[in-house]
Design a protein around this motif. Structure first.
Motif, PDB file in Angstrom:
ATOM      1  N   ARG A  85      25.990  46.476 -16.578  1.00  0.00           N
ATOM      2  CA  ARG A  85      26.632  47.725 -17.006  1.00  0.00           C
ATOM      3  C   ARG A  85      27.428  47.521 -18.293  1.00  0.00           C
ATOM      4  O   ARG A  85      27.464  48.402 -19.152  1.00  0.00           O
ATOM      5  CB  ARG A  85      27.553  48.251 -15.917  1.00  0.00           C
ATOM      6  N   ALA A  86      28.053  46.366 -18.449  1.00  0.00           N
ATOM      7  CA  ALA A  86      28.828  46.096 -19.659  1.00  0.00           C
ATOM      8  C   ALA A  86      27.914  45.962 -20.882  1.00  0.00           C
ATOM      9  O   ALA A  86      28.308  46.307 -22.000  1.00  0.00           O
ATOM     10  CB  ALA A  86      29.662  44.834 -19.481  1.00  0.00           C
ATOM     11  N   ALA A  87      26.705  45.456 -20.690  1.00  0.00           N
ATOM     12  CA  ALA A  87      25.772  45.261 -21.801  1.00  0.00           C
ATOM     13  C   ALA A  87      24.950  46.504 -22.103  1.00  0.00           C
ATOM     14  O   ALA A  87      24.299  46.577 -23.152  1.00  0.00           O
ATOM     15  CB  ALA A  87      24.833  44.101 -21.482  1.00  0.00           C
ATOM     16  N   MET A  88      24.962  47.498 -21.227  1.00  0.00           N
ATOM     17  CA  MET A  88      24.110  48.679 -21.384  1.00  0.00           C
ATOM     18  C   MET A  88      24.340  49.433 -22.693  1.00  0.00           C
ATOM     19  O   MET A  88      23.363  49.831 -23.341  1.00  0.00           O
ATOM     20  CB  MET A  88      24.292  49.614 -20.184  1.00  0.00           C
ATOM     21  N   PRO A  89      25.576  49.659 -23.162  1.00  0.00           N
ATOM     22  CA  PRO A  89      25.731  50.395 -24.436  1.00  0.00           C
ATOM     23  C   PRO A  89      25.040  49.694 -25.612  1.00  0.00           C
ATOM     24  O   PRO A  89      24.379  50.348 -26.429  1.00  0.00           O
ATOM     25  CB  PRO A  89      27.241  50.447 -24.642  1.00  0.00           C
ATOM     26  N   MET A  90      25.145  48.376 -25.697  1.00  0.00           N
ATOM     27  CA  MET A  90      24.491  47.658 -26.793  1.00  0.00           C
ATOM     28  C   MET A  90      22.975  47.739 -26.659  1.00  0.00           C
ATOM     29  O   MET A  90      22.266  47.902 -27.648  1.00  0.00           O
ATOM     30  CB  MET A  90      24.949  46.196 -26.820  1.00  0.00           C
ATOM     31  N   PHE A  91      22.477  47.642 -25.447  1.00  0.00           N
ATOM     32  CA  PHE A  91      21.042  47.762 -25.221  1.00  0.00           C
ATOM     33  C   PHE A  91      20.535  49.129 -25.657  1.00  0.00           C
ATOM     34  O   PHE A  91      19.503  49.248 -26.325  1.00  0.00           O
ATOM     35  CB  PHE A  91      20.719  47.514 -23.744  1.00  0.00           C
ATOM     36  N   LEU A  92      21.281  50.183 -25.309  1.00  0.00           N
ATOM     37  CA  LEU A  92      20.869  51.538 -25.687  1.00  0.00           C
ATOM     38  C   LEU A  92      20.914  51.731 -27.200  1.00  0.00           C
ATOM     39  O   LEU A  92      20.052  52.410 -27.768  1.00  0.00           O
ATOM     40  CB  LEU A  92      21.738  52.570 -24.981  1.00  0.00           C
ATOM     41  N   LEU A  93      21.887  51.115 -27.866  1.00  0.00           N
ATOM     42  CA  LEU A  93      21.930  51.194 -29.332  1.00  0.00           C
ATOM     43  C   LEU A  93      20.720  50.500 -29.948  1.00  0.00           C
ATOM     44  O   LEU A  93      20.151  50.988 -30.932  1.00  0.00           O
ATOM     45  CB  LEU A  93      23.217  50.571 -29.859  1.00  0.00           C
ATOM     46  N   MET A  94      20.322  49.374 -29.393  1.00  0.00           N
ATOM     47  CA  MET A  94      19.142  48.676 -29.919  1.00  0.00           C
ATOM     48  C   MET A  94      17.873  49.493 -29.683  1.00  0.00           C
ATOM     49  O   MET A  94      17.006  49.556 -30.558  1.00  0.00           O
ATOM     50  CB  MET A  94      19.010  47.292 -29.287  1.00  0.00           C
ATOM     51  N   VAL A  95      17.760  50.146 -28.526  1.00  0.00           N
ATOM     52  CA  VAL A  95      16.603  51.002 -28.253  1.00  0.00           C
ATOM     53  C   VAL A  95      16.586  52.171 -29.237  1.00  0.00           C
ATOM     54  O   VAL A  95      15.528  52.534 -29.759  1.00  0.00           O
ATOM     55  CB  VAL A  95      16.622  51.482 -26.788  1.00  0.00           C
ATOM     56  N   LEU A  96      17.749  52.754 -29.509  1.00  0.00           N
ATOM     57  CA  LEU A  96      17.832  53.846 -30.479  1.00  0.00           C
ATOM     58  C   LEU A  96      17.412  53.381 -31.869  1.00  0.00           C
ATOM     59  O   LEU A  96      16.679  54.084 -32.576  1.00  0.00           O
ATOM     60  CB  LEU A  96      19.255  54.406 -30.515  1.00  0.00           C
ATOM     61  N   ALA A  97      17.838  52.190 -32.257  1.00  0.00           N
ATOM     62  CA  ALA A  97      17.453  51.657 -33.563  1.00  0.00           C
ATOM     63  C   ALA A  97      15.944  51.464 -33.663  1.00  0.00           C
ATOM     64  O   ALA A  97      15.326  51.809 -34.674  1.00  0.00           O
ATOM     65  CB  ALA A  97      18.184  50.341 -33.835  1.00  0.00           C
ATOM     66  N   VAL A  98      15.341  50.929 -32.619  1.00  0.00           N
ATOM     67  CA  VAL A  98      13.884  50.733 -32.620  1.00  0.00           C
ATOM     68  C   VAL A  98      13.169  52.081 -32.681  1.00  0.00           C
ATOM     69  O   VAL A  98      12.177  52.245 -33.397  1.00  0.00           O
ATOM     70  CB  VAL A  98      13.442  49.908 -31.398  1.00  0.00           C
ATOM     71  N   ALA A  99      13.680  53.060 -31.955  1.00  0.00           N
ATOM     72  CA  ALA A  99      13.061  54.390 -31.971  1.00  0.00           C
ATOM     73  C   ALA A  99      13.159  55.012 -33.360  1.00  0.00           C
ATOM     74  O   ALA A  99      12.190  55.614 -33.841  1.00  0.00           O
ATOM     75  CB  ALA A  99      13.726  55.287 -30.932  1.00  0.00           C
ATOM     76  N   LEU A 100      14.310  54.877 -34.009  1.00  0.00           N
ATOM     77  CA  LEU A 100      14.459  55.422 -35.370  1.00  0.00           C
ATOM     78  C   LEU A 100      13.514  54.737 -36.346  1.00  0.00           C
ATOM     79  O   LEU A 100      12.912  55.386 -37.208  1.00  0.00           O
ATOM     80  CB  LEU A 100      15.904  55.274 -35.840  1.00  0.00           C
ATOM     81  N   ILE A 101      13.372  53.422 -36.230  1.00  0.00           N
ATOM     82  CA  ILE A 101      12.455  52.699 -37.114  1.00  0.00           C
ATOM     83  C   ILE A 101      11.017  53.121 -36.845  1.00  0.00           C
ATOM     84  O   ILE A 101      10.215  53.254 -37.764  1.00  0.00           O
ATOM     85  CB  ILE A 101      12.644  51.181 -36.947  1.00  0.00           C
ATOM     86  N   TYR A 102      10.685  53.350 -35.582  1.00  0.00           N
ATOM     87  CA  TYR A 102       9.329  53.779 -35.240  1.00  0.00           C
ATOM     88  C   TYR A 102       9.046  55.182 -35.779  1.00  0.00           C
ATOM     89  O   TYR A 102       7.975  55.439 -36.318  1.00  0.00           O
ATOM     90  CB  TYR A 102       9.143  53.741 -33.717  1.00  0.00           C
TER      91      TYR A 102
END
Length: 45
Positions: A11-28
């Motif tokens: 749960r503590a790592a989830m915000p960073m994981f979601l930011l990385m997923v958002l970054a990958v989606a934006l790049i895609y």
């Protein structure tokens, strides 16, 4: 190692994981974002 339980750490790592997923989606979705800055540097006088 640590006395913290795995679900708490996840749960503590989830915000960073979601930011990385958002970054990958934006790049895609907008691949031009990746090459914009290098292109600007190449065009500099």
């Amino acid at each position: 190692m640590t006395k913290l339980e795995l679900p708490w750490i996840a749960r503590a790592a989830m915000p960073m994981f979601l930011l990385m997923v958002l970054a990958v989606a934006l790049i895609y979705l907008f691949p031009d974002l990746v090459v914009w800055l290098p292109h600007q540097m190449r065009m500099a006088p």
